[in-house]
Design a protein around this motif. Structure first.
Motif, PDB file in Angstrom:
ATOM      1  N   PRO A  35     -50.170  -5.970  61.235  1.00 55.57           N
ATOM      2  CA  PRO A  35     -49.199  -4.971  60.757  1.00 55.57           C
ATOM      3  C   PRO A  35     -47.793  -5.529  60.618  1.00 55.57           C
ATOM      4  N   LYS A  36     -47.131  -5.071  59.534  1.00 61.02           N
ATOM      5  CA  LYS A  36     -45.745  -5.450  59.301  1.00 61.02           C
ATOM      6  C   LYS A  36     -44.797  -4.288  59.572  1.00 61.02           C
ATOM      7  N   ARG A  37     -45.357  -3.072  59.594  1.00 66.26           N
ATOM      8  CA  ARG A  37     -44.554  -1.879  59.880  1.00 66.26           C
ATOM      9  C   ARG A  37     -45.249  -1.103  61.002  1.00 66.26           C
ATOM     10  N   ALA A  46     -42.759  -0.084  72.647  1.00 69.23           N
ATOM     11  CA  ALA A  46     -41.714  -0.720  71.839  1.00 69.23           C
ATOM     12  C   ALA A  46     -41.215  -1.982  72.535  1.00 69.23           C
ATOM     13  N   GLU A  47     -41.006  -1.896  73.855  1.00 68.88           N
ATOM     14  CA  GLU A  47     -40.525  -3.050  74.606  1.00 68.88           C
ATOM     15  C   GLU A  47     -41.536  -4.193  74.567  1.00 68.88           C
ATOM     16  N   THR A  48     -42.823  -3.843  74.614  1.00 70.21           N
ATOM     17  CA  THR A  48     -43.865  -4.873  74.584  1.00 70.21           C
ATOM     18  C   THR A  48     -43.892  -5.580  73.239  1.00 70.21           C
ATOM     19  N   VAL A  49     -43.808  -4.810  72.146  1.00 65.81           N
ATOM     20  CA  VAL A  49     -43.764  -5.418  70.804  1.00 65.81           C
ATOM     21  C   VAL A  49     -42.594  -6.391  70.715  1.00 65.81           C
ATOM     22  N   CYS A  50     -41.433  -5.975  71.220  1.00 63.08           N
ATOM     23  CA  CYS A  50     -40.254  -6.837  71.176  1.00 63.08           C
ATOM     24  C   CYS A  50     -40.413  -8.055  72.081  1.00 63.08           C
ATOM     25  N   ALA A  51     -40.992  -7.856  73.258  1.00 71.15           N
ATOM     26  CA  ALA A  51     -41.176  -8.973  74.188  1.00 71.15           C
ATOM     27  C   ALA A  51     -42.089 -10.046  73.609  1.00 71.15           C
ATOM     28  N   LEU A  52     -42.972  -9.645  72.708  1.00 70.08           N
ATOM     29  CA  LEU A  52     -43.877 -10.596  72.062  1.00 70.08           C
ATOM     30  C   LEU A  52     -43.270 -11.197  70.799  1.00 70.08           C
ATOM     31  N   ARG A  57     -40.771  -6.032  63.306  1.00 67.67           N
ATOM     32  CA  ARG A  57     -41.874  -5.282  62.684  1.00 67.67           C
ATOM     33  C   ARG A  57     -41.823  -3.792  63.028  1.00 67.67           C
ATOM     34  N   LEU A  58     -40.940  -3.408  63.931  1.00 68.88           N
ATOM     35  CA  LEU A  58     -40.829  -1.994  64.286  1.00 68.88           C
ATOM     36  C   LEU A  58     -40.123  -1.224  63.177  1.00 68.88           C
ATOM     37  N   ALA A  59     -40.778  -0.148  62.719  1.00 72.31           N
ATOM     38  CA  ALA A  59     -40.196   0.707  61.683  1.00 72.31           C
ATOM     39  C   ALA A  59     -39.632   1.993  62.270  1.00 72.31           C
TER      40      ALA A  59
END
Length: 286
Positions: A35-37, A46-52, A57-59
């Motif tokens: 996923p790109k969005r 959200a924090e986990t997506v950013c930590a990785l 990619r967060l919309a």
């Protein structure tokens, strides 16, 4: 014949890029490509997506997401029980990450929006989410990120003197009172630090307690948000609790509370805050 070959090659290309992840409901979700969005409806996700390394990619995020800083600038689309479905769909997400008990899950799924549901109560749940989100994003580093968290929790435990071990603790998540039990990620962190949680896991992860239960348990340390701390002594019988009599009450700021209650990449920081409370060195705390 050429068109058939071209179609076959296109299909094979799509299949090669496809990613399949089984969420905590046991549902396998397949996307044509990573996923790109992404929209998340829990701050810890959200924090986990950013930590990785995939904050870009967060919309969109839920109303309570506020870390890291770039998350604050994203569209906020409601919370666990009041997600703004139309706003989420308008963001055209490739996938939505949310609690597996969120009301929005079935509604989004019915609209054809891919969803992944997560059950985040324990440290094992948080570790599993790291792995699944890393798999979804096709990013390496989830295992290494979790190992750093584990090392941080161990370091927090080592920072405590042996005399702290066995200290009885009551951690209030919110007024009610709702408390973190032994079976919550907070309870597990306290156990790793050698503290004794007065709320047994059999009551559930974050049970609503009878206030008299806490009076009878008579904890040595009370952990609470600074916004709720003032009301403790007004509760019937709570002035008799040892922690309140001796002033062993840790008042966490809103920012500190966010760190502790979210089962995500800041768990090592959460463990250190709990350790600082137990050791009497929490800044602005007691």
């Amino acid at each position: 014949m050429k068109s058939l070959v071209a179609a076959l090659l296109a299909f094979l290309a799509l299949a090669a890029n496809a990613v399949t992840v089984t969420d905590d409901r046991g549902v396998a979700v397949t996307l044509r490509e990573p996923p790109k969005r992404i929209v998340t409806l829990l701050p810890s996700l959200a924090e986990t997506v950013c930590a990785l390394g995939a904050c870009d990619r967060l919309a969109g995020v839920d109303d309570y997401a506020n870390y890291p800083e770039q998350v604050r600038r994203l569209p906020h689309v409601g919370g666990l029980d009041d997600a703004q479905i139309e706003s989420i769909v308008a963001l055209k997400p490739d996938v939505v990450l949310l609690s597996n008990t969120a009301r929005a899950l079935n509604r989004l799924q019915a609209l054809g929006v891919p969803v992944l549901g997560f059950d985040l109560k324990t440290l094992a749940d948080a570790k599993r989410a790291f792995g699944k989100i890393g798999q979804l994003l096709e990013l390496r580093g989830a295992d290494a990120a979790w190992q750093r968290i584990e090392a941080g929790v161990d370091a927090a435990a080592r920072s405590l003197p042996p005399s702290v071990r066995g200290t009885t603790v009551y951690f209030e998540v919110s007024a009610g009172p709702y408390a973190a039990s032994e079976s919550s990620h907070i309870g597990e962190l306290l156990a790793r630090l050698g503290a004794a949680n007065i709320v047994p896991g059999r009551l559930g992860s974050v049970p609503l307690l009878n206030p008299e239960f806490v009076v009878r348990a008579d904890p040595q340390v009370v952990m609470v948000s600074d916004r709720d701390a003032q009301a403790l002594l007004a509760r019937p019988g709570w002035s008799r609790i040892r922690a309140l009599r001796e002033g062993r009450v840790c008042r966490f700021t809103t920012q500190q509370g966010d760190v502790i209650v979210r089962p995500g990449p800041r768990l090592a920081e959460a463990a250190q805050l709990l350790a600082d409370c137990l050791a009497g060195r929490l800044k602005g705390g007691r």
